[in-house]
Design a protein around this motif. Structure first.
Motif, PDB file in Angstrom:
ATOM      1  N   ALA A 310       0.828  -1.209   0.000  1.00 29.33           N
ATOM      2  CA  ALA A 310       0.000   0.000   0.000  1.00 29.33           C
ATOM      3  C   ALA A 310       0.861   1.257   0.000  1.00 29.33           C
ATOM      4  O   ALA A 310       0.478   2.287  -0.552  1.00 29.33           O
ATOM      5  CB  ALA A 310      -0.926  -0.002   1.219  1.00 29.33           C
ATOM      6  N   VAL A 311       2.036   1.187   0.607  1.00 28.29           N
ATOM      7  CA  VAL A 311       2.906   2.368   0.646  1.00 28.29           C
ATOM      8  C   VAL A 311       4.168   2.213  -0.191  1.00 28.29           C
ATOM      9  O   VAL A 311       4.777   3.201  -0.598  1.00 28.29           O
ATOM     10  CB  VAL A 311       3.289   2.759   2.087  1.00 28.29           C
ATOM     11  CG1 VAL A 311       2.054   3.193   2.863  1.00 28.29           C
ATOM     12  CG2 VAL A 311       3.992   1.613   2.806  1.00 28.29           C
ATOM     13  N   ALA A 312       4.588   0.987  -0.431  1.00 25.83           N
ATOM     14  CA  ALA A 312       5.816   0.763  -1.203  1.00 25.83           C
ATOM     15  C   ALA A 312       5.456   0.101  -2.520  1.00 25.83           C
ATOM     16  O   ALA A 312       5.000  -1.035  -2.538  1.00 25.83           O
ATOM     17  CB  ALA A 312       6.769  -0.127  -0.407  1.00 25.83           C
ATOM     18  N   ARG A 313       5.642   0.840  -3.597  1.00 21.80           N
ATOM     19  CA  ARG A 313       5.329   0.187  -4.868  1.00 21.80           C
ATOM     20  C   ARG A 313       6.406  -0.824  -5.189  1.00 21.80           C
ATOM     21  O   ARG A 313       7.548  -0.721  -4.745  1.00 21.80           O
ATOM     22  CB  ARG A 313       5.208   1.221  -5.984  1.00 21.80           C
ATOM     23  CG  ARG A 313       6.508   1.814  -6.466  1.00 21.80           C
ATOM     24  CD  ARG A 313       6.229   2.738  -7.646  1.00 21.80           C
ATOM     25  NE  ARG A 313       7.447   3.166  -8.303  1.00 21.80           N
ATOM     26  CZ  ARG A 313       8.075   4.312  -8.077  1.00 21.80           C
ATOM     27  NH1 ARG A 313       7.600   5.154  -7.164  1.00 21.80           N
ATOM     28  NH2 ARG A 313       9.159   4.620  -8.745  1.00 21.80           N
ATOM     29  N   TYR A 314       6.028  -1.847  -5.934  1.00 22.23           N
ATOM     30  CA  TYR A 314       6.982  -2.869  -6.363  1.00 22.23           C
ATOM     31  C   TYR A 314       6.781  -3.082  -7.841  1.00 22.23           C
ATOM     32  O   TYR A 314       5.701  -3.420  -8.291  1.00 22.23           O
ATOM     33  CB  TYR A 314       6.757  -4.187  -5.620  1.00 22.23           C
ATOM     34  CG  TYR A 314       7.753  -5.256  -6.035  1.00 22.23           C
ATOM     35  CD1 TYR A 314       9.016  -5.313  -5.448  1.00 22.23           C
ATOM     36  CD2 TYR A 314       7.461  -6.167  -7.042  1.00 22.23           C
ATOM     37  CE1 TYR A 314       9.941  -6.264  -5.843  1.00 22.23           C
ATOM     38  CE2 TYR A 314       8.386  -7.115  -7.442  1.00 22.23           C
ATOM     39  CZ  TYR A 314       9.623  -7.158  -6.837  1.00 22.23           C
ATOM     40  OH  TYR A 314      10.545  -8.092  -7.237  1.00 22.23           O
TER      41      TYR A 314
ATOM     42  N   LEU B  36      -3.484  -9.877  -6.963  1.00 23.38           N
ATOM     43  CA  LEU B  36      -2.111  -9.366  -6.995  1.00 23.38           C
ATOM     44  C   LEU B  36      -1.867  -8.494  -5.774  1.00 23.38           C
ATOM     45  O   LEU B  36      -2.776  -7.833  -5.275  1.00 23.38           O
ATOM     46  CB  LEU B  36      -1.857  -8.548  -8.272  1.00 23.38           C
ATOM     47  CG  LEU B  36      -1.999  -9.271  -9.617  1.00 23.38           C
ATOM     48  CD1 LEU B  36      -1.563  -8.359 -10.765  1.00 23.38           C
ATOM     49  CD2 LEU B  36      -1.204 -10.571  -9.648  1.00 23.38           C
ATOM     50  N   GLY B  37      -0.630  -8.472  -5.296  1.00 20.86           N
ATOM     51  CA  GLY B  37      -0.294  -7.627  -4.159  1.00 20.86           C
ATOM     52  C   GLY B  37      -0.543  -6.162  -4.475  1.00 20.86           C
ATOM     53  O   GLY B  37      -0.458  -5.724  -5.620  1.00 20.86           O
ATOM     54  N   ALA B  38      -0.837  -5.398  -3.410  1.00 19.12           N
ATOM     55  CA  ALA B  38      -1.151  -3.973  -3.584  1.00 19.12           C
ATOM     56  C   ALA B  38       0.071  -3.169  -4.038  1.00 19.12           C
ATOM     57  O   ALA B  38      -0.057  -1.996  -4.391  1.00 19.12           O
ATOM     58  CB  ALA B  38      -1.697  -3.401  -2.271  1.00 19.12           C
ATOM     59  N   GLY B  39       1.255  -3.777  -4.047  1.00 16.77           N
ATOM     60  CA  GLY B  39       2.455  -3.074  -4.502  1.00 16.77           C
ATOM     61  C   GLY B  39       2.458  -2.775  -5.988  1.00 16.77           C
ATOM     62  O   GLY B  39       3.245  -1.952  -6.467  1.00 16.77           O
ATOM     63  N   TYR B  40       1.576  -3.429  -6.739  1.00 16.79           N
ATOM     64  CA  TYR B  40       1.515  -3.200  -8.185  1.00 16.79           C
ATOM     65  C   TYR B  40       0.796  -1.895  -8.517  1.00 16.79           C
ATOM     66  O   TYR B  40      -0.168  -1.535  -7.859  1.00 16.79           O
ATOM     67  CB  TYR B  40       0.778  -4.358  -8.879  1.00 16.79           C
ATOM     68  CG  TYR B  40       1.629  -5.600  -8.993  1.00 16.79           C
ATOM     69  CD1 TYR B  40       2.572  -5.717 -10.012  1.00 16.79           C
ATOM     70  CD2 TYR B  40       1.511  -6.634  -8.093  1.00 16.79           C
ATOM     71  CE1 TYR B  40       3.365  -6.841 -10.126  1.00 16.79           C
ATOM     72  CE2 TYR B  40       2.302  -7.772  -8.188  1.00 16.79           C
ATOM     73  CZ  TYR B  40       3.229  -7.867  -9.215  1.00 16.79           C
ATOM     74  OH  TYR B  40       4.011  -8.985  -9.304  1.00 16.79           O
ATOM     75  N   ARG B  41       1.306  -1.197  -9.550  1.00 11.30           N
ATOM     76  CA  ARG B  41       0.659   0.018 -10.028  1.00 11.30           C
ATOM     77  C   ARG B  41       0.392  -0.117 -11.520  1.00 11.30           C
ATOM     78  O   ARG B  41       1.232  -0.641 -12.259  1.00 11.30           O
ATOM     79  CB  ARG B  41       1.562   1.244  -9.823  1.00 11.30           C
ATOM     80  CG  ARG B  41       2.063   1.466  -8.402  1.00 11.30           C
ATOM     81  CD  ARG B  41       1.015   2.041  -7.474  1.00 11.30           C
ATOM     82  NE  ARG B  41       1.558   2.334  -6.152  1.00 11.30           N
ATOM     83  CZ  ARG B  41       1.628   1.439  -5.150  1.00 11.30           C
ATOM     84  NH1 ARG B  41       1.152   0.226  -5.315  1.00 11.30           N
ATOM     85  NH2 ARG B  41       2.153   1.780  -3.995  1.00 11.30           N
TER      86      ARG B  41
END
Lengths: 446, 446
Positions: A310-314, B36-41
């Motif tokens: 939620a805070v660290a994009r990957y 998918l994990g929330a780290g994806y944009r």
């Protein structure tokens, strides 16, 4: 027999000058030394040179067929035609990353999480097992606020800075992190099976207390659920449960490293942790996931994966791409359709029975451990020295290599045979392996 | 126009609710959020959904063709038939790792080092740019005994724990390491070109002194040689030289991160550092190396690569494999055979001239920077606020996306257009891009 130096803890590595080489191999090794970094190691006293592969065999330049009982990446067999076709077709059609919408990555992600307990429902893709473990450590440290990590005494979890420092198996020159604690695996230090669970629980609790005494909060206990580099320790099933429970109760995460045991190799279970009746917080995947196409993943509980995300994009440009997903989805479909886990159970049983029948009062073949098609075999009599057992194991692996069978070694003393054939192997392959092992035993024990 | 929140510093990210979505996209996004994990944009206010690609175009599910002026991984064009054929043929024949002998990895390694200065003569393969930078940091810290790292103020070097902590671009939730110092890039803080070299040298020396004051020995200065995430700063050529010299004289390493600028994209040079007349100690490669097949590398001076490798083994099961090498070697051969660097020079010139002709007194199009086919364009008049320029740039990128052209943003204020077409693009593609950019400018400036 020459004495075996033990410099960097890589079992069965090539050392120049130990054995004569033909001119072709000599020339290739010279070229390697002139252009590849010195960090690379070759396997075997006389390294092998391959030009083609198919199913259970690798072929040398002179056409010799080597039976592969070692490589766990091509778990469905080398050059599996359907996986090759899936990669080829997708590479010709579309190869995009996860920042664009695409159904295929979702279809695969949904199929993959369906193989896990309900609580484990989120996926993040990587390219390698190292990247998976590295990301899992980032997540664990982010969500717990801790930095302490507990691993097994001879663990191997990857090659990135953060995973290398939790990998004692890499040898003395690769330093462990100041916040890393190692614990013995019960089977590796001869704890009776009845005491294994309580022993491991005690060791994990001690490690957490020691970290706390040093002002370090524990972020995670990370374990390869088959303890491969500690020598393959699967039994008794369930012995991990109290340790994992203690870790989770303390607010730290349990990370199951399934890079080696996962994807059905253990036969009775898709994932190594399943044999222990536990639910990890994060699970890391790699090696056989794409049968040779680079893809890995972190699969985990939403609150942790998303607490981080939620805070660290990957974003990993090369991972979760449509071609990687096509390869991985083909692998998963074939694994299920061809009931390869059932094959792993049946072939693993034949293999273990054959190995046990060859125990020869433990002179060469000792304890036979493992599950499905991931087998560890202790070599040498208990009353011999560590150096003698290590030497015998190394001689045996190299005698097998001369008989065109590939396996290698593991364990703290490098005296455990590591046997991990592609899980498509047949009864004939198992019989051929046992025959050649018998001949190799006769050679090294005379 | 809605105000642009700036939570994690990823320019041009999708934010739910900002724009209406059709039911298909809505459903795909729902599925992503469930698995998918929330780290994806996702990119763009209205994310794009592709089903096929060829050369310069990505195709939507309704057949719409999107001109790709952004993706630098498929540098030879999407789904290049010869690269696809090389991957398919090799995947069907043999896919082994570097622990067995194989000519193809040596042939490629030799061809690759031949594109570097003589002193840079050793290769280690990885799967991604993150793994390359992570390994380079391990090497630099091992051979210097230091831990301090200097990077540019908005650098991005990777997603592993060790590279994320030297990547301020990842946003406030991803903490920099205690031993990391950031320095401004001269072009990004309006230092006149004549003063750029001395300015950068001074900042690097200050950072080294500050590390020393804190008892930290500097291990390396790491720089993306085009400073992509700082906003694309190539000029004046040579401005990096005194800073690099100071670092090397102090016994630290200069690591050139060529993951974005490398492999000929800059036209006049195969590698970004070539434009500065410097010889790095280590060079890291990734993205376009396999045109979409995951492969990266660290290339460097023998004394450093082998100083590490002699005691620390490095094995990455999935890297340097025969299929990855087949892809990378095809890419290198095509790049040379088709004289794509000359194309990058010629098309880059057309692109820059076209952009400069559209400057409209700097109301929308401001400073045009870059080299070859890696171009950064400042958006908005200098007298407007940061928020206004950011908004204008975001509107422009999304207007272009509605006109079926893909680019994105970079820079500290996210107000620099990041233009990076596959380097096979033609004059017609450049003209089409400029036409649609003009129409988009007219739209956003009214």
């Amino acid at each position: 027999m020459t004495a075996v130096a033990r410099t960097d803890l890589m079992p069965n590595r090539f050392v120049r000058g130990e054995a004569p080489l033909d001119p072709t191999r000599e020339a290739l090794i010279d070229r390697r030394e002139r252009v590849l970094g010195a960090g690379y190691r070759l396997l075997y006293r006389e390294p092998v040179h391959f030009v083609r592969a198919e199913n259970m065999y690798l072929f040398g330049s002179n056409g010799d067929a080597y039976l592969d009982f070692y490589n766990n990446v091509p778990s469905l067999g080398h050059c599996h035609p359907e996986v090759v076709a899936a990669i080829s077709a997708q590479a010709a059609r579309l190869n995009i990353n996860t920042r664009y919408l695409d159904e295929t990555v979702l279809e695969y992600a949904e199929s993959l999480v369906a193989t896990f307990p309900d609580e484990i429902d989120r996926v993040m893709f990587t390219c390698t097992g190292s990247e998976s473990n590295d990301l899992a450590l980032r997540i664990a440290r982010h969500v717990t606020g801790g930095t302490g990590i507990i691993v097994s005494r001879h663990a191997y979890h990857g090659t990135s800075a953060s995973t290398a420092e939790i990998s004692p198996n890499l040898g003395g020159a690769v330093k462990l992190g100041a916040h890393v604690r190692t614990i013995p695996v019960p089977g590796a230090v001869s704890v009776p099976e009845d005491d294994a669970a309580a022993f491991l629980e005690g060791k994990v609790k001690e490690a957490m207390m020691d970290l706390d005494r040093h002002g370090v909060r524990t972020a995670a206990f990370v374990a390869d659920t088959i303890f491969s580099s500690d020598g393959v320790h699967t039994d008794p099933h369930g012995y991990l449960a109290p340790a994992v429970d203690a870790v989770q109760k303390a607010g730290a995460l349990f990370i199951a490293d399934e890079v080696q045991p996962g994807f059905g190799r253990m036969g009775r279970a898709m994932w190594g942790f399943d044999l222990h009746g536990i639910v990890p917080d994060l699970v890391t995947l790699g090696k056989p996931m794409g049968n040779g196409y680079p893809i890995g993943a972190v699969v985990g509980k939403q609150r942790y994966v998303d607490g981080f995300g939620a805070v660290a994009r990957y974003f990993n440009t090369q991972s979760g791409t449509t071609v990687a997903i096509a390869a991985a989805h083909a692998v998963l479909r074939i694994l299920m359709r061809d009931r390869l886990m059932e094959n792993a159970v049946a072939r693993g049983k034949e293999l273990v029975e054959g190995l046990n029948s060859m125990r020869d009062d433990g002179r060469v073949i000792g304890d036979v451990r493992g599950q499905g098609l991931f087998i560890g075999v202790s070599v040498g009599a208990a009353e011999t020295s560590n150096a003698e057992r290590r030497q015998l194991a190394l001689d045996l692996v190299n005698a097998l290599r001369q008989r065109k069978v590939l396996i290698s070694l593991c364990g703290a003393n490098e005296d455990t045979l590591k046997i991990r054939p592609p899980i498509v192997c047949s009864s004939e392959h198992v019989a051929m392996f046992l025959d050649r092992l018998k001949a190799s035993m006769d050679e090294v024990s005379t």
